[in-house]
Design a protein around this motif. Sequence first.
Motif, short mmCIF file in Angstrom:
data_model
loop_
_atom_site.label_atom_id
_atom_site.label_comp_id
_atom_site.label_asym_id
_atom_site.label_seq_id
_atom_site.Cartn_x
_atom_site.Cartn_y
_atom_site.Cartn_z
N PHE A 609 22.04 -37.16 47.22
CA PHE A 609 21.92 -38.52 46.71
C PHE A 609 22.78 -39.52 47.50
O PHE A 609 22.85 -40.68 47.13
CB PHE A 609 22.31 -38.57 45.23
CG PHE A 609 21.38 -37.79 44.35
CD1 PHE A 609 20.15 -38.30 43.98
CD2 PHE A 609 21.73 -36.53 43.90
CE1 PHE A 609 19.29 -37.58 43.18
CE2 PHE A 609 20.88 -35.80 43.09
CZ PHE A 609 19.64 -36.31 42.73
N LEU A 630 16.48 -41.49 47.25
CA LEU A 630 17.31 -40.78 46.28
C LEU A 630 18.64 -41.48 46.07
O LEU A 630 19.21 -41.42 44.98
CB LEU A 630 17.52 -39.34 46.73
CG LEU A 630 16.24 -38.47 46.73
CD1 LEU A 630 16.57 -37.04 47.15
CD2 LEU A 630 15.58 -38.47 45.36
N ARG A 634 20.06 -42.64 42.35
CA ARG A 634 21.36 -42.41 41.72
C ARG A 634 21.98 -43.71 41.24
O ARG A 634 22.47 -43.80 40.10
CB ARG A 634 22.30 -41.73 42.71
CG ARG A 634 23.67 -41.41 42.08
CD ARG A 634 24.61 -40.75 43.05
NE ARG A 634 24.98 -41.65 44.14
CZ ARG A 634 25.78 -41.32 45.13
NH1 ARG A 634 26.29 -40.10 45.19
NH2 ARG A 634 26.07 -42.19 46.10
#
Length: 814
Positions: A609, A630, A634
Motif C-alpha cells: 500500500f 492501492l 489506504r
Amino acid sequence: MQARMRLHDWQRSALGPPGAWPPALRTAVDMMLHSAFPMFMAWGPELTFLYNDAYIPLLGNKHPAALGARFPEIWAEVWPKMVPLVDRALSGKPVYAEDMEMVVQRHGYPERATFTFSHAPVHAGGEVCGLFCTVIDTTSRVQAERRAAFALRVSDALRPLSRPEDVIASAGALLGRELRAGRVVYAEVEHESGRFAVPRLWAEDGAGSLARTHLHLDDFGPAIAAELRAGQVVRIDDTARDPRTTDSRGAYEAERIGALLVVPLVKEGRMIACLGLDTRHPRRWSEHDALLARDVAERTWSAAQAARAQSELREERDGSRYIFDTIAEGFALFDRDWTILQMNAEGLRICGLEAHQVIGHNHWDVFPESVDTEGGRMLREVMRTRTAGSAEYCRVLADGRRVWIELRTYPTRAGGVAAFFRDITDRKLAEDKLIEADRRKDEFLAMLAHELRNPLAPISAAAELLRLGSMDEGRVRQSSTIISRQVRHMTRLVDDLLDVSRVTRGLITLAQLRVEARAVVDEAVEQVRPMIDARGQVLTVRPPPPGALVLGDKARLVQVVANVLGNANRYTPERRSIDLRAEVLAGRLVLSVRDEGIGMDRELTGRVFDLFTQAERSSDRSQGGLGLGLALVRHLVELHGGSVGCSSPGLGKGSTFVITLPLLQEEPAPQAAPEAAAPAQGACLKVLVVDDNADAAETLGLLLAAQGHEVVIEHGSLRALERARSVRPDVCLLDIGLPEIDGHELARRLRAQPETAGTVLIAVTGYGQQQDRDAAFAAGFQHHLVKPVDLERLTRMLAGLRAAGAGLESVDRA
C-alpha cells in the motif's frame, strides 16, 4: 494567451492573418493553448514564436514581447547551443534533451537554468514547416540535487580538518568555486563591540583582499545591518542601484563589490558570524544560491567549533576527564601498545560495556570483531603513519544487534591515539530508506513514461490517418474511436496522479453522508465488469446484508472497492476467479477481495500500500497501471476511519485484500428530493451551449444536434444571458472561463431570471479539483463535467433528463 493571440497584429508577422494559417498550424496552436504543460511553437522560415499560458513563467520578462517574434531573437543568449537541436527537428527528426543546462537572461541578469524538453517536427503539405516543443523547467530539482551533492563534498572535505582556520579556508574555497563568486568571507562577530574579524578570505584570482581586516556591522549600511541582526539573508543584485546601499555606495565601490550575498548566523538570539559572497559585477542571486550559502555557513561554524573543541581536547588529553564525560560523542584514549587508558561514559554506553571491562585492557582483546573492519584498519594506519583518519564501520553486539559507528582518530604526542566515535545507526537506516525510495521513484518515473507513451502511439497514428484524408466513413469512425479511447486512458492516469497528490497532502474533503454498503459494492462491480469480462474472468459477488450503512463519501468508497477489484483483475490470469465478499462482523463492515492471481511474497505484502509499489512485471509490462491505486485505497480508507490489509500464501497462489469500515447503526432519514422543471418524456431538449472557444462550442453543438437535440450556441456571457430569455432552454452547458462575466456568475444570473430559473445547468470546464466542483455547485450548477467531456456520460445525462424528467434532483457531485 488565447486572448492575446486574438488581439495580436499578425499582419506585420511572417505568419500573416490567422485566417490564412495552414490547418496543421491552427490545429497545433489549438492543442498547445489547451495544454497544461509549458509549450511553444516555432513556425515557418522565420521560426515565428507562439506559446501557451504555462510557458509564460519560463520566459520571465521576455513576455509578452516574445509573441510573434523570431525564436533566435527571443533566446539569443542560448541560440548557438540550440541550433543543432532545432536543425535536427526541422529535418524531420524528434529531439529530446533532459536537464540541459543553459545560461539565460530572463530577469535582467544572467542565470543558470536547466530544462527538459522535446522538439517535434510539425508537417504541413508533406514538408516540415515548424517545430513543436514541450518543455519543463527542472532548475529547482537539479539545484536541489546539486545542493545535496555539494553538502556531501563539504562534509567530506571538512571532516578530517583539525584547525578552525583550515576549516574556514576549505569551506570558503568550495563555496566560491561552486557559486562562481569573486570573494568569500567568513567573519565571526564580537558581541560586545558589534565588530567582526575576518580570519580567512578566499578570492577567485587568489589575490583578493579587503581594505580592512576588522569591520563593523554598520559598515554595510543601516538597512542591511538591521536585516542581518534579524537573521535575514541579504541579497543585493546590484549595489549601484539597490536603495539599501545608498548611504554606503562609496565603500562598495572602493571594495569593487557589484553584487553581494550575506548569510547571518544567529544562535540563541544573537548574531555570532556572517558568511558573505561578492562579485565585481551585478548578478542575480537565486534562492538556490542563498540556500547553498546558508548551509555552508552552518557547516563551517559547526566544523570550526568542532575543530576548536577537538584541539582543546587533544591539548588537555586525560586531564580533561570532565569534558570527555559530558560531550555527546564517545571518546577513548590508547597508548602505543593499544592499551585502553580512558573511555568516557558515552563511549561505554555505545559499546555496551562497563568501565572495568575496558580500562586497562588491550583494545583488540576487548573488540576482536573489529580487527578486519574498516575501523580497525584505519586505527592501525593512524598509529603507523601518525596522521589523523576517519572511517565508518558496522559491528555486531552480543545480543545480535548491528550498530554502525563513525570513528575519527588522531595521534597523541605520547605515541598513542585518541578516538572520537558515535552511533550513526539511525542515519544509516535513514540512508538505506532514502536509497530504496529513490529506486522506487526511478522505477515509477520509467513506468509513468511508458504508460503515457503507450496511448500516444495509437493517437498519433490515428491522427495521421485523419490528416491524410481519403478515408471512408467507417475508417473515420474507427480512428475517432481509437483517439477517444486513448484520451480517456490518459485522463484516468492523470486523475490518479492528481488524486494521490490531493489525498497525501490533505487537500481532499470527504462528504459525510449515510451510504448504503450494497450500493457501493454494486457501483464498483459495474465499473470493473467490462475489464473482467474482457479477460474472461469469473467474478463471484456476495453483497452485504440489506440496511448495512457507513458514514462517508460514496464516490470515494466506490473508488476504493473498484481500485481493489481492478488490482485483482490486473494481476489475475485470464479465465480465473475473483471473489468479492461483504459481511458485517462485530459492528464493522468487512469487504474482502480474493483472487487466483500471481500472488506475492511476504516482503511485498508489508509495503503493497506504499506509494509507487508494484509487483514484478513482465518485460511487456502487460499489467499496466502506475502503482498508485492501492496507495490511494489506504489513504481513503483511513480517512473513513477504517483499515486495509493484504495477505498471500506466496507467489502464484493468489492474494486477499481486506477492507474494514466502521458500520453506521442508525437508519437513514428519508429525504424528499427537490422538484424542478424538466422536459417532457420523449421530447428533444433545447440545449444552450456557451463557450468562448468557437471550435469547442461548434463541435459539441454538432454532437448534440446529431442526437436529436435543438442546439443554440453563444460565445459571450452577456449575449448568452439575453438569448436564454427568448429561447428558454431546458439545459445549459456553460464554460467557466468566459469573458465579460465567468460561468459561475452567468449561472447565478440564469437562476435569478424567471425564464431560466428551472433550467438544468451543467458546468463544462478544464478545472476538475474538488474546490472547483464545490464552487460550481455553490453557483447553482447541478452537474460538473471536466474537459475533454466524457461524451458517453453527457449522453446518458441528457437521455435521463429527456426520458425520466429528472431535473434538480439529479445533482451530480462526483
